[in-house]
Design a protein around this motif. Structure first.
Motif, PDB file in Angstrom:
ATOM      1  N   TYR A 332      52.048 -65.214  21.558  1.00 12.64           N
ATOM      2  CA  TYR A 332      53.253 -65.304  20.739  1.00 12.64           C
ATOM      3  C   TYR A 332      53.889 -63.925  20.559  1.00 12.64           C
ATOM      4  O   TYR A 332      53.208 -62.901  20.638  1.00 12.64           O
ATOM      5  N   SER A 335      56.813 -59.432  17.526  1.00 12.00           N
ATOM      6  CA  SER A 335      57.843 -59.215  16.504  1.00 12.00           C
ATOM      7  C   SER A 335      57.698 -60.219  15.371  1.00 12.00           C
ATOM      8  O   SER A 335      57.847 -59.868  14.191  1.00 12.00           O
ATOM      9  N   ILE A 336      57.395 -61.479  15.714  1.00 15.21           N
ATOM     10  CA  ILE A 336      57.242 -62.512  14.692  1.00 15.21           C
ATOM     11  C   ILE A 336      55.917 -62.339  13.950  1.00 15.21           C
ATOM     12  O   ILE A 336      55.862 -62.383  12.716  1.00 15.21           O
ATOM     13  N   GLY A 339      56.188 -59.215  11.828  1.00 11.59           N
ATOM     14  CA  GLY A 339      57.119 -59.411  10.723  1.00 11.59           C
ATOM     15  C   GLY A 339      56.533 -60.273   9.625  1.00 11.59           C
ATOM     16  O   GLY A 339      56.632 -59.945   8.437  1.00 11.59           O
ATOM     17  N   VAL A 340      55.898 -61.385  10.013  1.00 16.98           N
ATOM     18  CA  VAL A 340      55.262 -62.253   9.012  1.00 16.98           C
ATOM     19  C   VAL A 340      54.132 -61.516   8.310  1.00 16.98           C
ATOM     20  O   VAL A 340      53.979 -61.598   7.084  1.00 16.98           O
ATOM     21  N   ILE A 448      60.822 -57.677  13.097  1.00 17.53           N
ATOM     22  CA  ILE A 448      61.566 -58.871  13.512  1.00 17.53           C
ATOM     23  C   ILE A 448      62.749 -58.505  14.405  1.00 17.53           C
ATOM     24  O   ILE A 448      63.111 -59.256  15.318  1.00 17.53           O
ATOM     25  N   LEU A 451      62.699 -58.812  18.343  1.00 20.27           N
ATOM     26  CA  LEU A 451      62.593 -60.100  19.038  1.00 20.27           C
ATOM     27  C   LEU A 451      63.490 -60.167  20.266  1.00 20.27           C
ATOM     28  O   LEU A 451      63.068 -60.624  21.331  1.00 20.27           O
TER      29      LEU A 451
END
Length: 459
Positions: A332, A335-336, A339-340, A448, A451
């Motif tokens: 995955y 960036s995600i 960020g999370v 993020i 992305l």
């Protein structure tokens, strides 16, 4: 020395890969532990050498300064001479310097030995990520980076605890002497198992290395003098000298193909954003880890032993989540994930900032767990992105920048805590945690924003 040249896409064959991982893990554990382990022994060493506590602090500062000023030069040497060779030189120097630390009979001898130990640690840290990249197959790079990030973070977090455990059963000399047999064993394994990589035919830039040392050394020393000394003008002058050296270094490196200061990599959007994210996150981490002991003991009336236990849920949560995040980053977008993770980290810091002084041990623990989960979810994917974004011949520079960003953030965070506590003794911890939450949030936004760059890279 090292093994036959490795296929960059396939990594090392089994079981050589496992031996390489063991060697890399043992060396980086020693290097990171010794960055924090000596803190616990400072009062004991000061009493034995009959010196002031302020003078004894140089036992820590000497090590940190040596590491920071030599990370990027060692990374450049790794690209020129080979990563395994520089790693082995750093490991040998670190081991011999550890013996010198244990045999020191004066503060001056110990400080000089710590400088040498710091140079050895820098040789290990600067090359660490590049060796991980060439040890693992490309499809498993996230897994390798995740394991490596876990080792670095966990060793840093448990350093004071390990130091206290050694001092409870032995003299302070054993804090350093224990590295000698481990270092020898690690050297033997590393010499046979580390990957052999293609080198770059270029000369080492000594002028840039000197400017780099002046820039980082003077900036850190200037910040320290400005914030911890009554002679603010001297601190500002030292800081100005460091900024001037940094500007001269940037101007010299601007158009070079393989600059020591990796401006070529920083021009890659995803790499530059990952560096910024790393600095923000590690600054936020240190704002919390340095200020929380003051808050637990001062405002909440907890003992030193209780404070150590209250800090423990953070590294435990990180140890569980970190390797998992590394595996996820192979599938995955980092960036995600990053960020999370940093959003969770920001929430955890905010919850600690508003926590009442009457909070129970359980109330503190679950907040610390949230911080550990958030930081663990961020770190490995971010590190993987930094290393993977760099061309393979520049893996050393990428790894050196990764370590430099981490240490820069940690140094800045510790310095900000000192400033906040000096300006507002009664609210310094609250301000530190609040600023940490804001920085974590800024890091989440930076993460993020990568992305679109990740999508273009995958395409």
């Amino acid at each position: 020395m090292a093994a036959d040249r490795v296929d960059p896409e396939e990594g090392l064959p089994l079981p050589q890969r496992y031996w390489s991982i063991i060697a890399i893990g043992l060396a980086i554990t020693m290097a990171v532990l010794d960055g924090a382990i000596a803190n616990v022994a400072l009062p004991t060493i000061a009493r034995e050498f009959q010196v002031d506590s302020a003078d004894a602090i140089w036992i820590v500062n000497a090590f940190q300064l040596a590491v920071v000023v030599s990370l990027l030069p060692f990374a450049a040497l790794g690209e020129i001479l080979g990563y395994a060779r520089i790693y082995l030189i750093g490991l040998a120097l670190f081991t011999l310097a550890s013996l010198a630390c244990a045999l020191s009979s004066t503060l001056l001898e110990l400080t000089v030995a710590r400088v040498l130990q710091g140079f050895g640690a820098a040789g290990i840290m600067a090359i660490n990520a590049a060796l991980v990249r060439f040890t693992y197959p490309s499809r498993l790079l996230g897994r390798g980076i995740g394991l490596n990030a876990f080792i670095v973070s966990f060793a840093s977090a448990v350093g004071p605890t390990v130091g206290a455990a050694i001092l409870a059963t032995a003299s302070w000399q054993w804090l350093f002497a224990i590295n000698v047999p481990i270092g020898i064993l690690t050297f033997i394994i590393a010499a046979k198992a580390l990957p052999r990589t293609v080198t770059t035919a270029r000369r080492f830039d000594f002028v840039s290395a000197i400017l780099n040392a002046l820039a980082f050394g003077l900036i850190i020393a200037g910040i320290d003098v400005t914030t911890r000394s009554s002679n603010m003008l001297l601190g500002i002058a030292i800081l100005a000298g460091g900024v001037a050296a940094a500007a001269a270094l940037a101007a010299r490196e601007l158009n070079r193909t393989h600059p020591l200061l990796p401006l070529d990599l920083l021009r890659i959007p995803i790499f530059g954003l990952s560096v910024a994210t790393s600095i923000c996150s590690f600054c936020a981490q240190m704002l919390a880890l340095v200020s929380l002991p003051f808050h637990f003991e001062g405002a909440m009336g907890r003992s030193a032993v209780e404070t150590g236990l209250l800090l423990t849920p953070w590294p435990i949560a990180l140890a569980i989540v970190g390797p998992l995040a590394g595996r996820l980053s192979d599938r995955y977008p980092a960036s995600i994930l990053g960020g999370v993770g940093l959003l969770i980290f920001a929430v955890g810091l905010a919850l600690l900032a508003i926590m009442p002084t009457t909070a129970t041990t359980g109330d503190i623990a679950w907040r610390m767990v949230i911080c550990g989960i958030g930081f663990g979810l961020f770190q490995a994917p971010n590190n993987r992105t930094m290393i993977a974004a760099a061309p393979r011949p520049r893996s050393g520079a990428a790894g050196g920048m990764l370590a430099t960003a981490r240490l820069t953030g940690q140094t800045l965070g510790a310095t900000l805590v000192a400033i906040f506590l000096a300006l507002t003794p009664t609210h310094g911890e609250f301000i530190a945690l609040s600023v940490g939450a804001v920085l974590a949030l800024a890091g989440a936004l930076a993460s993020i924003s990568r992305l679109s760059s990740e999508r273009r890279a995958r395409a």
